[in-house]
Scaffold this motif. Structure first.
Motif, short mmCIF file in Angstrom:
data_model
loop_
_atom_site.label_atom_id
_atom_site.label_comp_id
_atom_site.label_asym_id
_atom_site.label_seq_id
_atom_site.Cartn_x
_atom_site.Cartn_y
_atom_site.Cartn_z
N THR B 210 1.30 -0.91 -0.45
CA THR B 210 -0.31 0.05 0.32
C THR B 210 0.34 1.53 0.02
N PRO B 211 1.48 1.99 -1.37
CA PRO B 211 2.36 2.34 -0.93
C PRO B 211 1.30 4.13 -0.91
N PHE B 212 2.26 4.87 -0.26
CA PHE B 212 1.86 6.07 -0.49
C PHE B 212 2.48 7.73 -0.26
N ILE B 213 2.46 8.47 -0.57
CA ILE B 213 3.51 10.08 -0.94
C ILE B 213 3.48 10.16 0.45
N ALA B 214 4.49 11.04 0.97
CA ALA B 214 4.28 11.74 2.58
C ALA B 214 3.83 12.58 2.87
N HIS B 215 3.07 13.21 3.73
CA HIS B 215 2.23 14.01 3.96
C HIS B 215 3.41 15.08 4.68
N THR B 216 3.16 16.70 4.38
CA THR B 216 3.89 17.19 4.84
C THR B 216 3.53 17.69 6.77
N ILE B 217 4.27 17.45 7.77
CA ILE B 217 3.66 17.05 9.07
C ILE B 217 3.97 18.82 9.80
N ARG B 218 4.72 18.79 9.24
CA ARG B 218 5.50 20.58 9.38
C ARG B 218 6.36 21.25 7.72
N ASP B 219 6.37 22.25 8.03
CA ASP B 219 6.87 22.89 6.92
C ASP B 219 8.47 23.41 7.42
N TRP B 220 8.26 23.89 8.53
CA TRP B 220 9.41 24.05 9.31
C TRP B 220 10.23 23.37 10.27
N ASN B 256 -2.02 8.05 7.40
CA ASN B 256 -3.22 8.16 6.06
C ASN B 256 -4.81 7.78 6.63
N GLN B 257 -5.15 7.19 7.86
CA GLN B 257 -6.89 6.24 8.26
C GLN B 257 -7.04 7.82 8.95
N MET B 258 -6.05 7.77 9.72
CA MET B 258 -6.83 9.50 10.88
C MET B 258 -6.44 10.19 10.35
N GLY B 259 -5.79 10.36 9.26
CA GLY B 259 -5.60 12.08 8.47
C GLY B 259 -4.27 12.93 9.45
N ILE B 260 -3.69 13.26 7.93
CA ILE B 260 -2.17 13.96 8.28
C ILE B 260 -3.04 15.33 9.28
N ASP B 261 -4.10 15.86 9.35
CA ASP B 261 -4.24 17.15 10.53
C ASP B 261 -4.34 16.54 11.74
N ARG B 262 -4.75 15.74 12.04
CA ARG B 262 -5.14 14.55 13.02
C ARG B 262 -3.65 14.25 13.42
N TYR B 263 -2.61 13.60 13.04
CA TYR B 263 -1.70 12.50 12.98
C TYR B 263 -1.23 14.40 13.76
N ARG B 264 -1.01 15.22 13.11
CA ARG B 264 -0.38 16.48 13.37
C ARG B 264 -0.25 17.01 14.28
N GLU B 265 -1.57 16.88 15.59
CA GLU B 265 -2.45 17.85 15.86
C GLU B 265 -1.53 16.74 17.52
N LEU B 266 -1.96 15.41 16.99
CA LEU B 266 -0.95 14.52 18.71
C LEU B 266 0.28 14.36 17.99
N VAL B 267 1.01 15.08 17.93
CA VAL B 267 2.84 15.09 17.78
C VAL B 267 2.48 16.62 18.20
N GLU B 268 2.57 17.20 18.26
CA GLU B 268 2.37 18.72 18.06
C GLU B 268 2.39 19.15 19.56
N ALA B 269 0.94 18.14 19.99
CA ALA B 269 0.36 17.92 21.65
C ALA B 269 1.65 17.70 22.55
N ASP B 270 1.94 16.30 21.68
CA ASP B 270 3.07 15.15 22.41
C ASP B 270 4.88 16.86 22.85
N TRP B 271 4.97 17.01 21.24
CA TRP B 271 6.31 18.18 20.86
C TRP B 271 5.87 19.09 22.07
N GLU B 272 4.65 20.09 22.40
CA GLU B 272 4.74 20.49 23.14
C GLU B 272 5.67 20.44 24.66
N GLN B 273 5.25 19.04 25.02
CA GLN B 273 5.67 18.60 26.52
C GLN B 273 7.31 18.44 26.45
N ILE B 274 7.86 17.80 25.48
CA ILE B 274 9.05 17.90 25.06
C ILE B 274 10.03 18.66 24.38
#
Ligand code: HEM
Ligand code: SF4
Lengths: 96, 557
Positions: B210-220, B256-274
């Motif tokens: 199941t091939p996928f092109i990666a999504h941008t999770i953070r621009d910079w 791709n199941q949860m969508g890049i926006d949701r994945y980003r939210e989870l990552v950013e929330a976690d990242w804020e902590q660390i």
């Protein structure tokens, strides 16, 4: 007709089970299994050889023996029996 | 060039000793195959069709000539005189004996090369642009960050039992030569509006079934946050990754199941902590590692276009090679030279022990001891003086490594396929051989121009078929080997997955079909268009019609 094929644990080489329950490199020396019962018995013996750490992943393959030359029916098993179809050492590279 | 520090040395040597004990316990029967398999996989040891196969890492694609000589020695002593360079900056040895693997690992450790994390559900060897540190279009050397990530992820228990394997690739250039969008995490350097260098972070790319092109999770992302951000991506993955189903376990499926926006939210929330924790990368550490990758001492030279043009005008063969295989270097007077491992009829990526030794000698003489390995299964000399180009070309010709076909129709990526691989449907190597023998006219190669053909022997896609301009996938139809073609794939900065052309073809019809596709392109291309440009303009229909039209069908049937 069938034969038992496996990889030898020590060096990974492809081996066939022979009539005495040993393992041989050449398909011509392996045991040809004609009846279902022989096949089932040898497979049990092969599984024993797994327990005894002689081989891994033994299974039965279909083999034809037209003109006396044994030949696995499936391409994959022919490649296992006779080696890659593309030559072991690549030719060329300046003849080295 | 990068060297292991003291700590790594100990670790690598200990790892080899540990594996020696494990092999002993396996051979004595203390360990069953089921118990042993994960242990051997952690050391890059697979069972293939004919024997064990050992996969060894080439860190970020850089090899010293000493290391390449060691590969030659391993091939000669423990294998059948050759090795296979893969698409992930690894080399694979195909005929390895289990009992000899501990010796091999110790020999490799002597030259600071390992097989650690070259397989298994961990962060695999991190790959980079093979022109890293040398490309004229590069912002900064990405290998510093590869190394930071490697030190952080290697043998880190948090990342050693991920739901599935995890691949990271980096590039420091706007031109993506490392296929970063096809990785679990891809990192691309670019400048933000303030002119600072940082990373675009991509996530969830991958090939396989199941091939996928990666999504941008953070621009910079500022480089100092690299470790914490990657950690957060991995933490979210560890939490949500499907461990119940191997085929759904890669991060690409979750993203791709949860969508890049949701994945980003989870990552950013976690990242804020660390993000401001110990994971913040101190500049001193970057500088320390940077020193390892410090460029060599270059001579003060100027580019010599006139002299080279003079020789090129006299010797068309040299001209063709210069045009196809030589790239710009960031330092004046130097060039990057690609060595083609794709001479007509050769299995792509294979190299004999003698050729490895000969290449190591050439690297000593002409390229400051260094050899790079790239994902298109070729090698590069990255520090060649322009005034040595002509002599080097003659030397490479003697070794059959100067076919002027880099990035052309006959520069084919090809996995080992059914000739070696346990998972294969079809033999990919003979298809590559047929095609490279078919496209031998170098004038024609030059006329066709920029083109990629990628072949995999099954849907695992080790041969990158999804992202070949022409992709060729081996399938099994009622016990017979067939090949499914796709068009329009690409793994560069505008990565795309190929589209299916039509029904699968038997091996004998593949060269004619490829030729038809190439001829169709030549007939309809506009000035300056690469195949990919033409394809994107006209779509798949003209090609489909040409290959499967009744006339053509008669010709190839
Ligand atoms: C010969 C033994 C090999 C085995 C058993 C093997 C197995 C696999 C499997 C199962 C996948 C699919 C992973 C997934 O979709 O989750 C895969 C992907 C891949 N393999 Fe291999 N492979 C082998 C050799 C190679 C070779 C020789 C290359 C390079 C020429 C290679 C490069 C890759 C790449 C680039 C991918 C796709 C990237 C991705 O994971 O998305 N592999 N391999
Ligand atoms: S694509 Fe399939 S056949 Fe080719 S190496 Fe990967 S698993 Fe084997």
């Amino acid at each position: 007709m069938q034969m038992i094929i496996a990889n030898r644990l020590l060096d990974g080489r492809v081996v066939f089970m022979d009539d005495s329950g040993g393992w041989v490199n050449d398909i011509a020396d392996g045991s040809l299994l004609v009846s279902q019962q022989d096949a089932a018995e040898q497979l049990t013996a092969a599984q024993q050889a797994v327990e005894e750490n002689e081989v891994v992943d033994p299974y039965l393959i279909d083999v034809s023996a037209d003109g006396g030359r044994r030949r696995p029916v499936q391409v994959r098993e022919r490649i296992r029996a006779f080696g890659p179809s593309v030559g072991l050492v690549p030719q060329g590279h300046g003849g080295v | 060039m990068y060297r292991y520090d003291e700590f790594d040395h100990k670790l690598v040597a200990e790892r080899a000793r540990q594996f020696r004990r494990q092999v002993k316990r396996r051979l004595s029967g203390e360990l069953t195959e089921d118990q042993f398999k994960p242990l051997r996989l952690m050391n890059g040891l697979y069972m293939q069709l004919h024997a064990y196969m050992l996969r060894v890492n080439v860190p970020y694609g850089s090899l010293s000539s000493r290391q390449l000589r060691k590969f030659a020695h391993i091939a000669r002593t423990y294998d059948r005189d050759f090795g296979h360079f893969t698409t992930r900056q690894n080399i694979q040895f195909n005929w390895i004996k289990l009992e000899e693997v501990p010796d091999i690992l110790e020999e490799l450790a002597e030259v600071e090369v390992t097989a650690i994390q070259s397989s298994g559900n961990c962060v695999r060897n991190i790959t980079s642009d093979h022109y890293a540190g040398r490309a004229r279009d590069e912002l900064a050397d990405p290998r510093v960050y590869c190394e930071l990530l490697r030190q952080y992820t290697i043998l880190n228990p948090d990342f050693s039992y991920l739901p599935r394997k995890f691949k990271i690739a980096l590039t420091g250039s706007p031109r993506d030569r490392a296929a970063v969008a096809l990785h679990d995490i891809g990192l691309r350097m670019h400048r933000n509006e303030a002119g600072e260098i940082g990373f675009e972070v991509l996530v969830g790319g991958g090939q396989g079934r199941t091939p996928f092109i990666a999504h941008t999770i953070r621009d910079w992302l500022a480089p100092e946050h690299l470790l914490s951000y990657v950690e957060s991506i991995l933490r979210v993955y560890n939490m949500y990754g499907r461990r119940d189903n191997m085929h759904k376990a890669r991060i690409k499926i979750i993203v791709n199941q949860m969508g890049i926006d949701r994945y980003r939210e989870l990552v950013e929330a976690d990242w804020e902590q660390i993000k401001d924790s110990v994971l913040k990368v101190p500049q001193a550490e970057v500088d320390r590692i940077n020193a390892y990758f410090a460029p060599p001492e270059y001579e003060c030279l100027a580019d010599i276009p006139d002299e080279l043009n003079d020789v090129r005008a006299r010797i068309p063969e040299f001209d063709q090679w210069m045009a196809a295989n030589v790239a710009e270097h960031r330092v004046p007077g130097y060039s990057i030279v690609n060595l083609s491992l794709k001479a007509p009829g050769l299995p792509p990526g294979d190299m004999t022990a003698d050729t490895m030794d000969a290449v190591a000698d050439l690297a000593d003489r002409y390229s400051l001891d260094e050899i790079r390995v790239n994902h298109r299964q070729n090698l590069s000399f990255v520090d060649v003086r322009q005034r040595d180009l002509f002599t080097l070309w003659k030397e490479l010709k003697l070794l059959d490594l100067a076919t002027p076909n880099i990035q052309s129709v006959s520069d084919i990526i090809c996995c080992p396929g059914l000739d070696y691989c346990n998972l294969a449907n079809s033999r990919s190597i003979p298809v590559a051989q047929d095609l490279s023998r078919h496209f031998v006219d170098v004038d024609h190669l030059a006329l066709v121009g920029d083109f990629t053909i990628n072949i995999s022997g099954c849907m695992n896609a080790c041969g990158h078929h999804h992202v070949g301009n022409i992709g060729i996938l081996g399938v099994n139809k009622r016990g017979k080997e067939y090949f499914q073609l796709t068009l329009g794939g690409s793994s560069d900065e505008n990565a795309a997955l190929g589209d299916r052309l039509g029904r699968a073809l038997p091996q004998g019809q593949v060269p004619a079909a490829v030729e038809t596709i190439v001829d169709t392109y030549l007939a309809i291309r506009l000035d300056g268009e690469r195949f990919l440009d033409t394809y994107r303009r006209v779509g798949i229909e003209p090609f489909r019609e040409a290959v499967y039209s009744p006339v053509q069908a008669r010709a190839v049937a």
